[in-house]
Structures are given as structure tokens and as C-alpha cells.
Design a protein around this motif. Structure first.
Motif, PDB file in Angstrom:
ATOM      1  N   GLY A   2       0.835  -1.203   0.000  1.00  0.00           N
ATOM      2  CA  GLY A   2       0.000   0.000   0.000  1.00  0.00           C
ATOM      3  C   GLY A   2       0.865   1.246   0.000  1.00  0.00           C
TER       4      GLY A   2
ATOM      5  N   THR B 216       0.100   5.229   0.854  1.00  0.00           N
ATOM      6  CA  THR B 216      -0.907   6.222   1.228  1.00  0.00           C
ATOM      7  C   THR B 216      -0.380   7.622   0.988  1.00  0.00           C
TER       8      THR B 216
ATOM      9  N   TYR C  22      -2.703   2.223  -4.260  1.00  0.00           N
ATOM     10  CA  TYR C  22      -2.585   3.601  -3.773  1.00  0.00           C
ATOM     11  C   TYR C  22      -3.842   3.929  -2.986  1.00  0.00           C
ATOM     12  N   TYR C  23      -3.667   4.627  -1.889  1.00  0.00           N
ATOM     13  CA  TYR C  23      -4.809   5.134  -1.129  1.00  0.00           C
ATOM     14  C   TYR C  23      -4.650   6.642  -1.058  1.00  0.00           C
TER      15      TYR C  23
ATOM     16  N   PHE D 287      -6.127  10.106   0.136  1.00  0.00           N
ATOM     17  CA  PHE D 287      -7.071  10.691   1.094  1.00  0.00           C
ATOM     18  C   PHE D 287      -7.271  12.157   0.728  1.00  0.00           C
TER      19      PHE D 287
ATOM     20  N   GLU E  37     -10.185   7.807  -0.632  1.00  0.00           N
ATOM     21  CA  GLU E  37     -10.911   7.844   0.645  1.00  0.00           C
ATOM     22  C   GLU E  37     -11.191   9.292   0.991  1.00  0.00           C
TER      23      GLU E  37
ATOM     24  N   ARG F   8      -3.431  13.113   9.813  1.00  0.00           N
ATOM     25  CA  ARG F   8      -3.099  11.926   9.022  1.00  0.00           C
ATOM     26  C   ARG F   8      -2.891  10.704   9.911  1.00  0.00           C
TER      27      ARG F   8
ATOM     28  N   LEU G 170      -4.934   7.412   9.202  1.00  0.00           N
ATOM     29  CA  LEU G 170      -4.190   6.218   8.774  1.00  0.00           C
ATOM     30  C   LEU G 170      -4.449   5.063   9.730  1.00  0.00           C
TER      31      LEU G 170
ATOM     32  N   ALA H 203      -7.715   3.628   8.887  1.00  0.00           N
ATOM     33  CA  ALA H 203      -7.674   2.926   7.596  1.00  0.00           C
ATOM     34  C   ALA H 203      -6.955   1.578   7.726  1.00  0.00           C
TER      35      ALA H 203
ATOM     36  N   LEU I 183      -7.661  -1.093   4.029  1.00  0.00           N
ATOM     37  CA  LEU I 183      -6.215  -1.000   3.780  1.00  0.00           C
ATOM     38  C   LEU I 183      -5.469  -2.084   4.556  1.00  0.00           C
TER      39      LEU I 183
ATOM     40  N   VAL J 169       2.957  -1.218   4.043  1.00  0.00           N
ATOM     41  CA  VAL J 169       2.423   0.073   3.636  1.00  0.00           C
ATOM     42  C   VAL J 169       3.494   1.154   3.799  1.00  0.00           C
TER      43      VAL J 169
ATOM     44  N   CYS K 165       3.740   5.393   3.887  1.00  0.00           N
ATOM     45  CA  CYS K 165       2.918   6.587   4.069  1.00  0.00           C
ATOM     46  C   CYS K 165       3.783   7.786   3.691  1.00  0.00           C
TER      47      CYS K 165
END
Ligand code: UDP
Ligand code: MN
Length: 297
Positions: free
Chosen positions: A61, A63, A94-95, A97, A118, A133, A137, A140, A145, A152, A154
Motif C-alpha cells: 500500500g 498512502t 494507492y490510497y 485521502f 478515501e 493523518r 491512517l 484505515a 487498507l 504500507v 505513508c
């Protein structure tokens, strides 16, 4: 910079990859005092890392938050360059926000790569967007996620990839050496020093100064990190305090208490404004020019 004697001994004893690191980049620190690798260009074999990751069938992931004007200013380039350089050949989600999902650029994605958007609410102050965040996070990671990804990363959105950023960067928990501070003496590092803050480090405490723009690890490890930081930030807030560098201050406290399993050299998140440095051979991610007057109110 040398290598830490304690780790050098244990590496010589039983760790071939540690030896390789020492040989490849004798001019920089390639291990932490607690034995975690600090990875520099030339200290790892990207093909081996790639093969190992493929065998594990990982989902990684990434983010990123793009709230307010940061979306138009930075998001497209961040994602486009991630498509070219971030974990190419792996399964990636990819996430993004944002408070405006409809404004997220529709990018053609490579095979095995997906993008999820999101919705978050927009905080008024940029400091609050940045700190919030951690809480978002954490939530999530406890949801989709957390179920989808094995690892992941970030990241801040105000940067872009400029070189391969692959599975060599994966580990249980990963911290990024701050490009401006990696060669500064410990007493000068800009940790929070107000003892009333949950982020405070006393004099003599601290290993390195880590950058809040990039951290990662397993879902479980990053859940622990985000839980700690969100809780610490809330504790400061109810006391009317705000740490000097916001979420980054709390992140630094966290990594002082819970040492990262891998540290990324400043090549992994470099600022061109620093100018040429002999040890920076191959930047992977570059800071976008800071244009705070355009993106911050
Ligand atoms: N951010 C955002 N909108 C804001 C403020 C921050 O989307 O109004 C996000 C964005 O991902 C940004 C990160 O929070 O990269 C951290 O903020 P910033 O990059 O301004 O902090 P700096 O890198 O200057 O410490
Ligand atoms: Mn930033």
C-alpha cells in the motif's frame, strides 16, 4: 561518517549482506547501533529484493493525503512518477485521502496496480491536516487498507519519484533519514524539547532525525506507530501544546522508543535545494519545490 563498531563486529561475524554493505559504501554509515541496515545505493541488490518480494506475493500500500490546494499542485506528478518507479512489478494499491474525491486525476495504472480514494474532512490549519493523518491512517489500517496490504508506505504528496523505489525498502518498520539533518550532531537535531509534550526528547536522547514525509512497514507495525502518534498528539492538544514539527516530532519520539528495523538513506527522499553531495548517488524521491504561499492559507 564511519560505521558503528558494535554492529561492525556482529556483521563481520554472521551477516554476509552486512559485509557487503560495508564494502560497497565505506564512506557512509550503513548500520545503526542496534544493527538495522541503513540502505544506500550500492548496498543492496534490487533484483534479489524483487525476486524475494515476488515469491512472497505481496501487496504493498502507498498512502498519500492531498487536501486543499495540495491536490492540484502535487498529486498528479506524485502518482505518475510512482507508476514509473514505486514497487514496479509488485502488486500496489494507492490510497489517496482527500476531501474532494472527484478531483483526483484518473491515471492509467500498470498491471496489478489499483487506486482507491478515501474521503476525509478538511481541517482548517495545515498543521492539523498534517497531524490528522496519523488518526486517519490508523483507522484505515484497521479497515480495508489493513486487510488488503501486507506492507504500507505513508508519504507526503509534495514530492515525486526520480529513481527506482523497490522492495529493498521493505522491512517490519522503516524510517527515513531527513535530508537536511542526517549529518548534524545529535544536540542540534530539531526534536521537541518541551518536556511537557508527549513528543519530547531529553538532551542526549535520539538516534537520528527522521523525516515525517516517509515511513512504512508491515500493517501491524504502522498501526502501532500511528496509534502512538495519534494518541500523543491528542494528549498534547488537550494540554494546549503543539510539538515543534507536528506529526514529525511525534514520529521521532516513536522511533526513539521503537527502533526502526530498516533506515533509508537520504537518497530515498532528497531535496535538490541542498545541492550536490558526494554520498548522494541516486535519489529515489525528490522534494517538490516548497511553495507554501500557494498551498497554505
Ligand atoms: N497536506 C495536505 N493539505 C494541507 C496540508 C498538508 O494535503 O493543507 C498533506 C500533504 O500530503 C503534505 C503533508 O500533509 O505533503 C505534510 O504537509 P507539508 O508537506 O506541507 O509539510 P512539510 O513537508 O513542509 O513539513
Ligand atoms: Mn511535505
Amino acid at each position: 561518517m564511519g560505521t558503528c563498531p558494535l554492529s561492525r563486529m556482529s556483521l563481520l561475524r554472521d551477516n554476509f549482506s552486512g559485509l557487503l554493505r560495508l564494502w560497497a559504501r565505506p564512506e557512509v554509515l550503513t548500520c545503526t547501533p542496534w544493527g538495522a541496515p541503513i540502505i544506500w545505493d550500492g548496498t543492496f541488490d534490487p533484483d534479489t529484493a524483487q525476486q524475494e518480494a515476488i515469491q512472497q506475493n505481496l501487496t504493498i500500500g502507498l498512502t498519500v493525503f492531498a487536501v486543499g490546494r495540495y491536490l492540484e499542485k502535487y498529486l498528479a506528478r506524485f502518482l505518475e512518477t510512482a507508476e514509473r518507479h514505486f514497487m514496479v512489478g509488485q502488486r500496489v494499491v494507492y490510497y489517496v485521502f482527500t476531501e474532494r474525491p472527484a478531483a483526483v486525476p484518473r491515471l492509467p495504472l500498470g498491471p496489478g496496480r489499483q487506486l482507491r480514494v478515501e474521503r476525509v474532512s478538511r481541517e482548517r490549519r495545515w498543521q492539523d491536516v498534517s497531524m490528522e493523518r496519523m488518526r486517519t491512517l490508523h483507522a484505515a489500517l484497521g479497515g480495508r487498507l489493513g486487510r488488503e496490504a501486507d506492507f504500507v508506505f505513508c508519504m507526503d504528496v509534495d514530492q515525486y519519484f526520480s529513481g527506482a523505489f523497490g522492495p529493498e525498502a521493505l522491512a517490519d518498520s522503516v524510517a527515513q533519514l531527513h535530508a537536511w539533518h542526517y549529518h548534524w550532531p545529535l544536540p542540534m537535531l530539531p526534536y521537541e524539547r518541551d518536556a511537557r509534550s508527549a513528543a519530547a526528547l531529553a538532551s542526549g536522547e535520539g538516534d537520528f532525525y527522521y523525516h515525517g514525509a516517509l515511513f512504512g512497514g508491515t500493517v501491524e507495525a504502522v498501526r502501532g506507530l500511528t496509534a502512538h502518534c495519534a494518541r500523543a498528539q491528542e494528549q498534547d492538544r488537550v494540554r494546549g501544546l503543539e510539538a515543534r514539527w507536528h506529526d514529525e516530532s511525534h514520529l521521532n519520539k516513536y522511533f526513539w522508543l521503537h527502533k526502526p528495523a530498516k533506515v533509508l538513506s537520504p537518497e530515498f527522499c532528497w531535496s535538490l535545494e541542498i545541492g550536490r553531495r558526494a554520498e548522494i548517488r541516486h535519489p529515489r524521491l525528490l522534494w517538490a519545490p516548497k511553495e507554501y504561499d500557494l498551498v497554505r492559507d
